[in-house]
Design a protein around this motif. Structure first.
Motif, PDB file in Angstrom:
ATOM      1  N   UNK A   1      30.296  -9.379  46.090  1.00 17.67           N
ATOM      2  CA  UNK A   1      29.788  -8.190  45.438  1.00 17.67           C
ATOM      3  C   UNK A   1      29.762  -7.053  46.459  1.00 17.67           C
ATOM      4  N   UNK A   2      30.338  -5.929  46.068  1.00 17.43           N
ATOM      5  CA  UNK A   2      30.333  -4.742  46.911  1.00 17.43           C
ATOM      6  C   UNK A   2      29.934  -3.540  46.062  1.00 17.43           C
ATOM      7  N   UNK A   3      28.989  -2.756  46.559  1.00 21.85           N
ATOM      8  CA  UNK A   3      28.520  -1.579  45.846  1.00 21.85           C
ATOM      9  C   UNK A   3      28.789  -0.361  46.730  1.00 21.85           C
ATOM     10  N   UNK A   4      29.594   0.555  46.228  1.00 28.48           N
ATOM     11  CA  UNK A   4      29.835   1.803  46.935  1.00 28.48           C
ATOM     12  C   UNK A   4      28.736   2.783  46.554  1.00 28.48           C
ATOM     13  N   UNK A   5      28.184   3.482  47.551  1.00 33.51           N
ATOM     14  CA  UNK A   5      27.034   4.340  47.296  1.00 33.51           C
ATOM     15  C   UNK A   5      27.029   5.589  48.184  1.00 33.51           C
ATOM     16  N   UNK A   6      26.403   6.623  47.663  1.00 30.04           N
ATOM     17  CA  UNK A   6      26.204   7.852  48.429  1.00 30.04           C
ATOM     18  C   UNK A   6      24.919   7.707  49.246  1.00 30.04           C
ATOM     19  N   UNK A   7      24.620   8.705  50.087  1.00 27.17           N
ATOM     20  CA  UNK A   7      23.390   8.689  50.898  1.00 27.17           C
ATOM     21  C   UNK A   7      22.140   8.549  50.034  1.00 27.17           C
ATOM     22  N   UNK A   8      22.135   9.229  48.902  1.00 25.71           N
ATOM     23  CA  UNK A   8      20.952   9.288  48.040  1.00 25.71           C
ATOM     24  C   UNK A   8      20.594   7.941  47.418  1.00 25.71           C
ATOM     25  N   UNK A   9      21.585   7.119  47.104  1.00 26.07           N
ATOM     26  CA  UNK A   9      21.343   5.887  46.358  1.00 26.07           C
ATOM     27  C   UNK A   9      21.473   4.604  47.187  1.00 26.07           C
ATOM     28  N   UNK A  10      21.546   4.719  48.501  1.00 26.92           N
ATOM     29  CA  UNK A  10      21.746   3.531  49.334  1.00 26.92           C
ATOM     30  C   UNK A  10      20.584   2.539  49.197  1.00 26.92           C
ATOM     31  N   UNK A  11      19.353   3.022  49.095  1.00 31.92           N
ATOM     32  CA  UNK A  11      18.197   2.117  48.949  1.00 31.92           C
ATOM     33  C   UNK A  11      18.262   1.335  47.644  1.00 31.92           C
ATOM     34  N   UNK A  12      18.650   1.992  46.577  1.00 30.25           N
ATOM     35  CA  UNK A  12      18.776   1.330  45.277  1.00 30.25           C
ATOM     36  C   UNK A  12      19.879   0.275  45.328  1.00 30.25           C
ATOM     37  N   UNK A  14      20.951  -1.408  47.949  1.00 31.25           N
ATOM     38  CA  UNK A  14      20.474  -2.559  48.732  1.00 31.25           C
ATOM     39  C   UNK A  14      19.549  -3.423  47.893  1.00 31.25           C
ATOM     40  N   UNK A  15      18.610  -2.792  47.192  1.00 31.97           N
ATOM     41  CA  UNK A  15      17.686  -3.546  46.327  1.00 31.97           C
ATOM     42  C   UNK A  15      18.437  -4.326  45.252  1.00 31.97           C
ATOM     43  N   UNK A  16      19.419  -3.707  44.633  1.00 28.28           N
ATOM     44  CA  UNK A  16      20.193  -4.371  43.579  1.00 28.28           C
ATOM     45  C   UNK A  16      20.972  -5.553  44.149  1.00 28.28           C
ATOM     46  N   UNK A  17      21.564  -5.375  45.309  1.00 29.04           N
ATOM     47  CA  UNK A  17      22.320  -6.461  45.946  1.00 29.04           C
ATOM     48  C   UNK A  17      21.409  -7.650  46.237  1.00 29.04           C
ATOM     49  N   UNK A  18      20.248  -7.383  46.818  1.00 34.38           N
ATOM     50  CA  UNK A  18      19.302  -8.457  47.151  1.00 34.38           C
ATOM     51  C   UNK A  18      18.808  -9.151  45.882  1.00 34.38           C
ATOM     52  N   UNK A  19      18.515  -8.390  44.835  1.00 36.77           N
ATOM     53  CA  UNK A  19      18.056  -8.973  43.572  1.00 36.77           C
ATOM     54  C   UNK A  19      19.099  -9.913  42.979  1.00 36.77           C
TER      55      UNK A  19
END
Length: 50
Positions: A1-12, A14-19
Motif C-alpha cells: 500500500x502506497x499513499x501519495x500525499x501533500x504536506x497538508x495531509x501527511x498526518x492523515x 500515516x494514520x490511514x496506513x497504520x489503521x
C-alpha cells in the motif's frame, strides 16, 4: 500500500496506513512531480507506505 500525499495531509495518510496495515510506514519524498495527493488535487510531496 502506497499513499501519495501533500504536506497538508501527511498526518492523515500515516494514520490511514497504520489503521489498515497495523505497521509503521516509510515516509519518502516523491521524486515524480506528476503524482497528486490522494486526499486533494495538490501535487504530492511524500509517499507513505512500505
Amino acid at each position: 500500500m502506497m499513499i501519495f500525499t501533500c504536506e497538508e495531509h501527511v498526518d492523515i495518510a500515516i494514520d490511514q496506513y497504520v489503521d489498515e496495515t497495523e505497521q509503521a510506514p516509510d515516509l519518502l519524498p516523491v521524486d515524480n512531480s506528476e503524482k497528486q495527493c490522494y486526499f486533494c488535487s495538490k501535487q504530492a510531496v511524500y509517499v507513505v507506505g512500505g
